[in-house]
Every structure is written in C-alpha cells, then in structure tokens.
Design a protein around this motif. Structure first.
Motif, mmCIF file in Angstrom:
data_model
loop_
_atom_site.group_PDB
_atom_site.id
_atom_site.type_symbol
_atom_site.label_atom_id
_atom_site.label_comp_id
_atom_site.label_asym_id
_atom_site.label_seq_id
_atom_site.Cartn_x
_atom_site.Cartn_y
_atom_site.Cartn_z
ATOM 1 N N TYR A 231 4.399 0.007 15.594
ATOM 2 C CA TYR A 231 3.856 1.062 14.731
ATOM 3 C C TYR A 231 2.799 1.921 15.409
ATOM 4 O O TYR A 231 2.318 2.886 14.827
ATOM 5 C CB TYR A 231 3.309 0.440 13.437
ATOM 6 C CG TYR A 231 4.383 -0.327 12.709
ATOM 7 C CD1 TYR A 231 5.578 0.295 12.356
ATOM 8 C CD2 TYR A 231 4.237 -1.672 12.420
ATOM 9 C CE1 TYR A 231 6.587 -0.396 11.725
ATOM 10 C CE2 TYR A 231 5.252 -2.379 11.780
ATOM 11 C CZ TYR A 231 6.426 -1.733 11.444
ATOM 12 O OH TYR A 231 7.433 -2.418 10.825
ATOM 13 N N ILE A 233 -0.961 2.896 17.069
ATOM 14 C CA ILE A 233 -2.268 2.821 16.418
ATOM 15 C C ILE A 233 -2.581 4.220 15.923
ATOM 16 O O ILE A 233 -3.005 5.075 16.700
ATOM 17 C CB ILE A 233 -3.355 2.310 17.381
ATOM 18 C CG1 ILE A 233 -2.948 0.938 17.952
ATOM 19 C CG2 ILE A 233 -4.698 2.210 16.669
ATOM 20 C CD1 ILE A 233 -3.964 0.329 18.899
ATOM 21 N N ARG A 330 -4.221 -18.179 11.657
ATOM 22 C CA ARG A 330 -3.925 -17.020 10.826
ATOM 23 C C ARG A 330 -4.854 -16.914 9.625
ATOM 24 O O ARG A 330 -5.205 -17.919 9.013
ATOM 25 C CB ARG A 330 -2.475 -17.084 10.359
ATOM 26 C CG ARG A 330 -1.833 -15.711 10.402
ATOM 27 C CD ARG A 330 -0.371 -15.797 10.149
ATOM 28 N NE ARG A 330 -0.119 -15.372 8.788
ATOM 29 C CZ ARG A 330 0.903 -15.810 8.079
ATOM 30 N NH1 ARG A 330 1.736 -16.694 8.586
ATOM 31 N NH2 ARG A 330 1.086 -15.376 6.860
ATOM 32 N N ILE A 332 -5.333 -16.379 5.983
ATOM 33 C CA ILE A 332 -4.575 -16.334 4.730
ATOM 34 C C ILE A 332 -5.581 -16.334 3.593
ATOM 35 O O ILE A 332 -6.334 -17.287 3.425
ATOM 36 C CB ILE A 332 -3.624 -17.536 4.617
ATOM 37 C CG1 ILE A 332 -2.613 -17.489 5.767
ATOM 38 C CG2 ILE A 332 -2.910 -17.523 3.265
ATOM 39 C CD1 ILE A 332 -1.671 -18.649 5.821
ATOM 40 N N PRO A 333 -5.636 -15.242 2.839
ATOM 41 C CA PRO A 333 -6.626 -15.172 1.763
ATOM 42 C C PRO A 333 -6.413 -16.330 0.785
ATOM 43 O O PRO A 333 -5.279 -16.703 0.503
ATOM 44 C CB PRO A 333 -6.331 -13.829 1.090
ATOM 45 C CG PRO A 333 -5.543 -13.052 2.090
ATOM 46 C CD PRO A 333 -4.804 -14.044 2.910
ATOM 47 N N VAL A 335 -7.242 -16.283 -2.320
ATOM 48 C CA VAL A 335 -6.812 -15.751 -3.625
ATOM 49 C C VAL A 335 -5.999 -14.492 -3.376
ATOM 50 O O VAL A 335 -6.242 -13.786 -2.397
ATOM 51 C CB VAL A 335 -8.009 -15.377 -4.536
ATOM 52 C CG1 VAL A 335 -8.687 -16.619 -5.058
ATOM 53 C CG2 VAL A 335 -8.996 -14.492 -3.796
ATOM 54 N N PRO A 336 -5.010 -14.214 -4.261
ATOM 55 C CA PRO A 336 -4.260 -12.964 -4.087
ATOM 56 C C PRO A 336 -5.182 -11.764 -4.279
ATOM 57 O O PRO A 336 -6.296 -11.908 -4.789
ATOM 58 C CB PRO A 336 -3.206 -13.008 -5.195
ATOM 59 C CG PRO A 336 -3.284 -14.352 -5.797
ATOM 60 C CD PRO A 336 -4.589 -14.961 -5.429
ATOM 61 N N ARG A 337 -4.685 -10.595 -3.888
ATOM 62 C CA ARG A 337 -5.488 -9.383 -4.037
ATOM 63 C C ARG A 337 -5.913 -9.217 -5.489
ATOM 64 O O ARG A 337 -5.085 -9.340 -6.400
ATOM 65 C CB ARG A 337 -4.671 -8.177 -3.601
ATOM 66 C CG ARG A 337 -5.411 -6.867 -3.752
ATOM 67 C CD ARG A 337 -4.515 -5.693 -3.411
ATOM 68 N NE ARG A 337 -5.227 -4.432 -3.553
ATOM 69 C CZ ARG A 337 -4.652 -3.243 -3.450
ATOM 70 N NH1 ARG A 337 -3.359 -3.163 -3.204
ATOM 71 N NH2 ARG A 337 -5.359 -2.148 -3.583
ATOM 72 N N ARG A 414 -2.538 -0.070 6.974
ATOM 73 C CA ARG A 414 -3.103 0.256 5.675
ATOM 74 C C ARG A 414 -2.731 -0.756 4.608
ATOM 75 O O ARG A 414 -3.031 -0.569 3.446
ATOM 76 C CB ARG A 414 -2.698 1.651 5.247
ATOM 77 C CG ARG A 414 -1.187 1.834 5.138
ATOM 78 C CD ARG A 414 -0.826 3.193 4.570
ATOM 79 N NE ARG A 414 -1.253 4.266 5.446
ATOM 80 C CZ ARG A 414 -2.217 5.141 5.135
ATOM 81 N NH1 ARG A 414 -2.828 5.064 3.986
ATOM 82 N NH2 ARG A 414 -2.523 6.085 5.982
ATOM 83 N N ARG A 415 -2.025 -1.825 4.982
ATOM 84 C CA ARG A 415 -1.708 -2.829 3.976
ATOM 85 C C ARG A 415 -3.005 -3.522 3.556
ATOM 86 O O ARG A 415 -3.905 -3.704 4.380
ATOM 87 C CB ARG A 415 -0.750 -3.880 4.548
ATOM 88 C CG ARG A 415 0.561 -3.335 5.054
ATOM 89 C CD ARG A 415 1.376 -4.427 5.694
ATOM 90 N NE ARG A 415 0.638 -5.103 6.762
ATOM 91 C CZ ARG A 415 1.012 -6.229 7.336
ATOM 92 N NH1 ARG A 415 2.118 -6.833 6.942
ATOM 93 N NH2 ARG A 415 0.296 -6.773 8.303
ATOM 94 N N PRO A 416 -3.085 -3.947 2.302
ATOM 95 C CA PRO A 416 -4.307 -4.654 1.894
ATOM 96 C C PRO A 416 -4.635 -5.819 2.829
ATOM 97 O O PRO A 416 -5.800 -6.020 3.182
ATOM 98 C CB PRO A 416 -3.967 -5.149 0.492
ATOM 99 C CG PRO A 416 -2.941 -4.200 -0.014
ATOM 100 C CD PRO A 416 -2.170 -3.741 1.176
ATOM 101 N N ILE A 417 -3.595 -6.551 3.278
ATOM 102 C CA ILE A 417 -3.876 -7.695 4.149
ATOM 103 C C ILE A 417 -4.472 -7.229 5.473
ATOM 104 O O ILE A 417 -5.324 -7.899 6.058
ATOM 105 C CB ILE A 417 -2.597 -8.549 4.385
ATOM 106 C CG1 ILE A 417 -2.893 -9.753 5.292
ATOM 107 C CG2 ILE A 417 -1.487 -7.749 5.001
ATOM 108 C CD1 ILE A 417 -3.856 -10.736 4.745
ATOM 109 N N TRP A 444 -11.656 -8.730 -1.365
ATOM 110 C CA TRP A 444 -10.634 -7.903 -2.046
ATOM 111 C C TRP A 444 -11.266 -6.737 -2.786
ATOM 112 O O TRP A 444 -10.722 -5.632 -2.802
ATOM 113 C CB TRP A 444 -9.803 -8.757 -3.005
ATOM 114 C CG TRP A 444 -8.757 -9.602 -2.330
ATOM 115 C CD1 TRP A 444 -8.555 -10.942 -2.502
ATOM 116 C CD2 TRP A 444 -7.749 -9.163 -1.404
ATOM 117 N NE1 TRP A 444 -7.504 -11.363 -1.727
ATOM 118 C CE2 TRP A 444 -6.984 -10.297 -1.044
ATOM 119 C CE3 TRP A 444 -7.431 -7.935 -0.833
ATOM 120 C CZ2 TRP A 444 -5.920 -10.244 -0.149
ATOM 121 C CZ3 TRP A 444 -6.376 -7.866 0.056
ATOM 122 C CH2 TRP A 444 -5.631 -9.012 0.393
#
Ligand code: CU
Lengths: 482, 268
Positions: A231, A233, A330, A332-333, A335-337, A414-417, A444
């Motif tokens: 993708y 930068i 990695r 890994i949040p 809690v979900p967004r 730009r993904r929330p993650i 979040w």
C-alpha cells in the motif's frame, strides 16, 4: 546519452564518433557489476586495524564480508531467521550414467521443495562444496537429473541444498531494480534519489521500522513489511507496489530483513569496539599509552573475545526477529473499538489534552502539528552537537515533526487498528511515544477523536466532556463528522 | 539510372499497400480490439484517417514516379514544361487538402463531444461518479464514496480508500473523477482507448463503458517526473454486484479494529 544521439544525427564522421560515445555509455552506465555494500560511518570511525583486522583475526569489514557477502555473492548466515529459499534434502537414490545422474531426494524435515530448481549444492558427504546443475526436476516426487558431474559423485544419505538462496537472490534483483535508488544498495536510506526526499527513505540498518502491528519493544513483522510494500506510505515518497506478484513481494521482504540484520550486526559490532578503538578514543588514550600497546590489546580482543561477541549478536538477532512474527508480539486490543459517537470523540479530545498523555505538547491544541515541542532546539544525543533547525529529531537524526492531524492522511494506514497500534506502540524510531499503559478503551476514544479531526467544522471544534454545560449543545448541533 | 528513381518511388506505395493488407491479420495495429463503446468510435476515426492518408500517399507517390518516368523516357531535345507559379495548380492543391481537413475535423467533432462534453455523457453517469482517481507522484490513489452515498469533491467520513487498483462495473456506462495532487499526469487505458490529462486544480469527469469484464492496465501517459514509469495500476471491470461486494469487503477491512480479526482467526 542525449549528447551521443545528437552527434549521431550529424555528418558521417561525427556519426561514427557518436555511436562510439553511445556504446561507451551503455557499457559503463548500466552495469551494477561492482555494486558493494557501503560501510557505515560508524565503522569508518574505527582505527584501520579494527576495520581490517590483525593477522588471522578478521576486523569489522572482513566479518561483514564473511557473514553477509557482497551484493553479487550474498552469503547466508544460516543462524539468521531469513527465508533464503530452496530446500535442504537428503539423497535417497543415486544412479550415475556418464556425465549425468538420476537422483531421488527427500526433503529434510520442515522443508518443502521449490517449484523450479536450477542447481544443487552438496553440503555433506564426499562431494561437499560441489555444485551440480539440474536439467530436469520434479517437485512432486523429488526426482532430478543432474548434469556436469565431472567425476563428482553423491551417495545415499548425503545432504544437499536444492536451489539454495533462490529467494534471497531474486529478492536482491528486485530490490536493486525497484528500491535501491531510494533505499541504497546496503539499505542505508541513501540511494541517489534519497537526498531530494522528505521524509528520507528508511535506513534499515537500525532494524527499526515505524509502522508496525507489534509491541513497542518488538521488531517489525513480515506482514507489516508486506503491508507497507503493497500500500505504500501515503503522504511520503514510498510508493505502492501492489501490482507485484506475491512471491516477488515475499522475496523483497526477505531481502529487506537481510539488509536490516546486516546493518544491525554492523552497528552492534562497532558499538563493542568504538569505546576503546575508535580514532577519537585512541587519540585520547595516546596521552598515556603507546599505540603499539593499544593495537596489541585490539589484536587480543579480536582473537579471543570477538568470536563470542559475534555469536552473541547472532543469537540476539535471531531471537528478536523471530519473536516479531509470533502472536505474543502482536498488539491485540483487549476490547473492541468503542462505537464512534460525539460522546466518545469528546472523551478522546479530553484525553488528548490531558496532562498525562499530553498529545497537544507535540501535535498542538487543535492538532495542527504545531505544539511547543516543535520549537525547541535539540542536541544530537550521541555527539551533543545542537541541530541546526528547531524541532524534534528521530533516531536517524532527521527532523521529525509531529503530524498535522487535519490532513486526513495516515501514513501507517487509516484502519482503526492501525491508529490503535500507532498510539499503543508509538511510531518506532520517531518521536511519537508509546502509550501502552493507557487503558485500551481510552485509546479507542482517542482513535475516534483522531479519525474525526479532518472533518471538524473548524480546528478544535470538538468540545470536551469536562464542560458539562457545553455538552448538550454540542450534541444537539449537527455532528462535526458524519 | 534515371528510370531507377521512378521505380524506386513506385516501389514504396506498393510496400505501404501490402502492409495495410497484411497488418490486421498479424495483429500489428492496436494492443487489442477496442473494449469500450467509445473505443469503437475512436478506432473508427483512426481508420478513416488511415484510409485518407494511405490514398494520398499512394496517389502522390505514383504521380511522382510517373513524372520521373516521363522525364526519364523523354526525348532529351524536347523542351520542359515550366509549371512554377501556375495559379490553377496552386488553387487546386490548396483547396483539395483544405476540404479533406475540414471534413476530418467535422466528422470527429461528434466523437470528441461524446468523450469530453459533460452534457453529452449518458444520463446514468452524469451525476454519479463511482470513484475519485487521484494521480500523485508516483501512484494512483482511489477514493470511493461510502456505499449508499454520493461521491463528494472533498473527502467525507466513511469514504473508502485504495491505491493502484480501481473496481468499476462492466457493461454499463461508468464515470470517474480524475484529479491530481501535484503535477500533470494522464489517465491512459490503452485497451479502452481512454486517455485524459489530469490537471492540477481541476476535477475532470471521465466516462467509459467497458464491454467485457476483466483486468485493464491503467498507465500514466504524461511524463510526470523520474518515477513516471512506476505509475501503473489496474482497472478491474466486473459485474455491478461484484463491485458492491468488493466495496463491502473494503469497508469491512477499513473498519478493522484488530479484535474481530483475531476472533475469526481463532474460529478458523
Ligand atoms: Cu504520472
């Protein structure tokens, strides 16, 4: 070349001169036969004996050559976690017939046969060190016809490497074609086009990459590198290579990892030597020591301690680069967004302005990337020389301004993650710090706020929840974003 | 020797005619048959002009050869005919080409208008660009509107982004908005015969109707800097349902929060 062509268009005599000039340029201009991995400035700051080695003991330059080779003849330091390509295999049946031989291989544990095979290197057995070419190869059964035996022979049980290094070789070819003019042959971020770019192309030799999905102390994962290649930068000159085939991309990723490890190896090795054997150190030691004594000490160090140091660095490289590809590294949040809402954005803004996180110190109250930190004068942490321009500087010594968050361009995605990882782990090597101790729910809220900044009706329009009187009004007004 | 030159100039029009006859069979013309509706019209114009110039070339070469032949076989003692300054001839060879040129420019007006003039675009696309294609040194950045909404000139929350690949419906007219972030670029899809410059500061609508689903190469056709050669992208033409499935997928990916991803991974 244009000159050569222009001359060609003129009279007959000049025409011949023109063609000669043209050919000469083609021959000298387009070959990379002499490409070499440049030696870092740090290495060059060592005394010549430390670079070149003393008697039988190799110095830094010779060690680099031993372990990594040159761009033309790469060497595989098998300890390093790089997928070199090809497969190790054991000879099961060997039937020689003149200069040819029919061989059946079985792949060693954990190895898969490559689709195509051009050559076989003998690793153990009587023919160890020999190379045979493969005239036909069946990846399904492991049956091959070898040619060019020249009296060499194999026996059942010998270990061979089939097409060894093919991945790293093709990675090198692709890298030299597509990347080296920016990132440099050695991955030093100093190719011929680099000086015209800001931000500068990445210097891989620190082994540090900015846009990762791994914890703040971890290295970059293969997937992260692949993502950057696919993708690009946005907002920088790093282009997208989306149309390249998957196997080409994986080969390039391995080569980038190889260059990074080479660079890290060089840095770490020099760090071991620099305090005692750099030109500067030796100069100050000469006040009360003899140069011959210092060189004698170096010779002893190179002969006795360095092999251990090299092994130690190898082990460290192996461990850290392997770890980066594991699940443990990695992010890994937990809690979900948190669903995006005005309330969440206001909470995010509050955190953004809070004393503990203090994003505004760098990014400015309204997120325009103009916080107070952009105006300070910093010193180079190693040399203590003040930088010429105000503002923050990254580990590569380049000016590293906090991002203007209004542009809507997110370099790391730009993904929330993506933004979660940016805030959780920081942007490695840059001055964007890690906020890993912030509760995930709060991160979040900040992500929701950051994503809404480009759509604010005016900079700083998002109110903060702390002003309760303002809250109902703000909720009733049309939302700044959606 | 004198006759040689006459034969020489008769030889080349024969070569040209021969090439015209064999070329289509050997696929020496375009990269493929035109694969968009406008492409047929554009190719039609090309062939029209090709016929006109071939006839002109063959005609003038034969006339030249004829004049040389006449001169070569003439009795050396006869007097030459001096034609320089003949008004009649001057008028004829000014007016005939002028007619031809006017004819060409009038015939192509219609096609040009179909390509460029917004009011002549098919009604179904006039108001509904499917994506913004933003050229940039040295890549194509794509922005789709959030599914179910219209594309706005400025980015909107929920817009979907991609790079170097744009999905459009096949077999229906489609319009994109072409822009550039920096210098001048050109949007060129050889197999569709679509070529349009991207000009700084302008939003230029470009429409086409791709006849067959498939992948099409998109290139930059304006030397835009040292990395010009890198500006290669892919247009994927598929059924409208395929496009909306793609956009749904893209939307899901773009809203990834790393948690669902981990969950689905553990389910698999
Ligand atoms: Cu371009």
């Amino acid at each position: 070349m244009r000159l050569g062509l222009a001359i060609m268009l003129h009279t007959a005599v000049l025409k011949r001169a023109g063609i000669a000039a043209f050919l000469a340029i083609v021959v000298t201009g387009c070959s990379d036969n002499n490409a070499s991995f440049s030696i870092s400035e740090k290495t060059r700051s060592l005394i010549p004996e430390a670079q070149a080695g003393i008697a039988e003991s190799p110095g830094v330059v010779a060690l680099l050559d031993q372990k990594f080779g040159t761009p033309q003849t790469l060497k595989a330091w098998m300890k390093l976690p790089v997928q070199w390509g090809g497969a190790a295999a054991k000879v099961e049946v060997f039937a020689a017939d003149g200069g040819e031989a029919k061989v059946k291989f079985t792949a060693e544990e954990g190895q898969t046969f490559p689709e195509k095979a051009g050559f076989v290197n003998v690793v153990t057995g009587a023919g160890a060190g020999k190379t045979f070419s493969v005239s036909s190869w069946d990846a399904a059964t492991g049956e091959a016809v070898l040619t060019g035996l020249d009296g060499g022979s194999l026996a059942a049980g010998d270990i061979c490497s089939i097409d060894g290094g093919s991945t790293i070789q093709s990675g090198r070819v692709l890298y030299m074609r597509h990347c080296s003019h920016c990132h440099g042959t050695a991955g030093d971020g100093n190719g011929p086009t680099a000086q015209y770019l800001y931000p500068r192309p990445r210097d891989y030799r620190h082994g540090v990459f900015k846009f990762t999905s791994t914890n703040d102390m971890s290295k970059v994962s293969r997937d992260d590198l692949l993502r950057v290649l696919r993708y690009g930068i946005p907002g920088t000159y790093m282009p997208s290579f989306l149309l390249m085939k998957d196997d080409e991309l994986t080969a390039i990723v391995e080569y980038v990892r190889f260059l990074s490890m080479r660079g890290e190896f060089e840095r770490k090795l020099v760090n071991e030597l620099a305090s005692d054997f750099s030109e500067d150190a030796v100069e100050s030691r000469l006040k009360d020591e003899q140069r011959s004594d210092i060189v004698g000490e170096l010779a002893k160090f190179l002969a006795e301690d360095l092999p251990g140091v090299v092994d130690g660095i190898g082990a460290e490289l192996e461990e850290t680069w392997v770890a980066a590809d594991t699940e443990d590294a990695r992010i890994i949040p937990s809690v979900p967004r948190v669903p995006d809402s005005d309330e969440s954005r206001r909470r995010g803004r509050e955190l953004y302005l809070s004393k503990t996180l203090n994003c505004a110190d760098c990014h400015g109250i309204d997120g325009a990337g103009n916080g107070p930190q952009t105006m300070i004068y910093e010193k180079n942490p190693v040399t203590s020389v003040p930088y010429n321009e105000p503002g923050l500087h990254d580990v590569w010594d380049n000016l590293n301004q906090p991002r203007n968050l209004h542009t809507g361009i997110f370099r790391g995605g730009r993904r929330p993650i993506d933004l979660f990882c940016r805030i959780h782990a920081g942007i490695k090597g840059s001055r964007m710090p890690s906020f890993k101790n912030t509760p995930h729910e709060d991160i979040w809220h900040i992500v929701n706020y950051v994503l809404s900044i480009p759509f604010e009706s005016e900079p700083g329009a998002t109110g903060v929840a702390a002003a309760p009187a303002a809250a109902p009004d703000a909720a009733a007004a049309p939302a700044a974003g959606e | 020797m004198k006759k040689f030159w006459a034969l020489f100039f008769w030889f080349w029009p024969l070569v040209a005619l021969y090439l015209c006859v064999i070329a289509p069979g050997r696929n020496w013309w375009f990269p493929s048959k035109p694969l968009s509706t406008l492409g047929h019209q554009i190719d039609g114009l090309f062939y029209l002009i090709l016929i006109i110039v071939t006839v002109t070339f063959v005609g003038t070469e034969f006339a030249l050869g004829y004049a040389l032949w006449k001169g070569a076989t003439k009795n050396p003692s006869s007097r030459a005919w001096f034609s320089h300054g003949s008004h009649k001839l001057e008028i004829v060879w000014t007016i005939v080409p002028a007619f031809v040129l006017v004819f060409i420019s009038l015939t192509q007006l219609d096609v040009l208008a179909d390509i460029r003039v917004l009011s002549r675009f098919p009604d179904s696309v006039k108001e509904a660009p499917v994506a913004e294609v933003m050229a940039r040194q040295f890549e194509w950045r794509i922005r789709y509107p959030k599914p179910g909404t219209d594309l706005m000139t400025s980015p909107q929350p929920g817009d979907l982004y991609y790079v170097n690949e744009v999905h459009v419906p096949a077999a229906v007219p489609t319009m994109i908005n072409l822009r550039t972030q920096d210098v001048q670029h050109a949007f060129f899809v050889p197999r569709l015969r679509v070529k349009q410059d991207a000009v700084p500061g302008l939003v230029i609508p470009v429409w086409f109707e791709i006849e067959e689903a498939g992948d099409y190469e998109l290139l930059c056709a304006e030397l835009c800097g040292w990395g010009h050669y890198k500006m290669k992208a892919r247009i994927v033409a598929e059924s409208p349902e395929g496009v909306s499935a793609y956009l749904t997928r893209l939307e899901r990916e773009q809203n990834e929060d790393g948690v669902q991803e981990a969950e689905t991974a553990s389910v698999e």
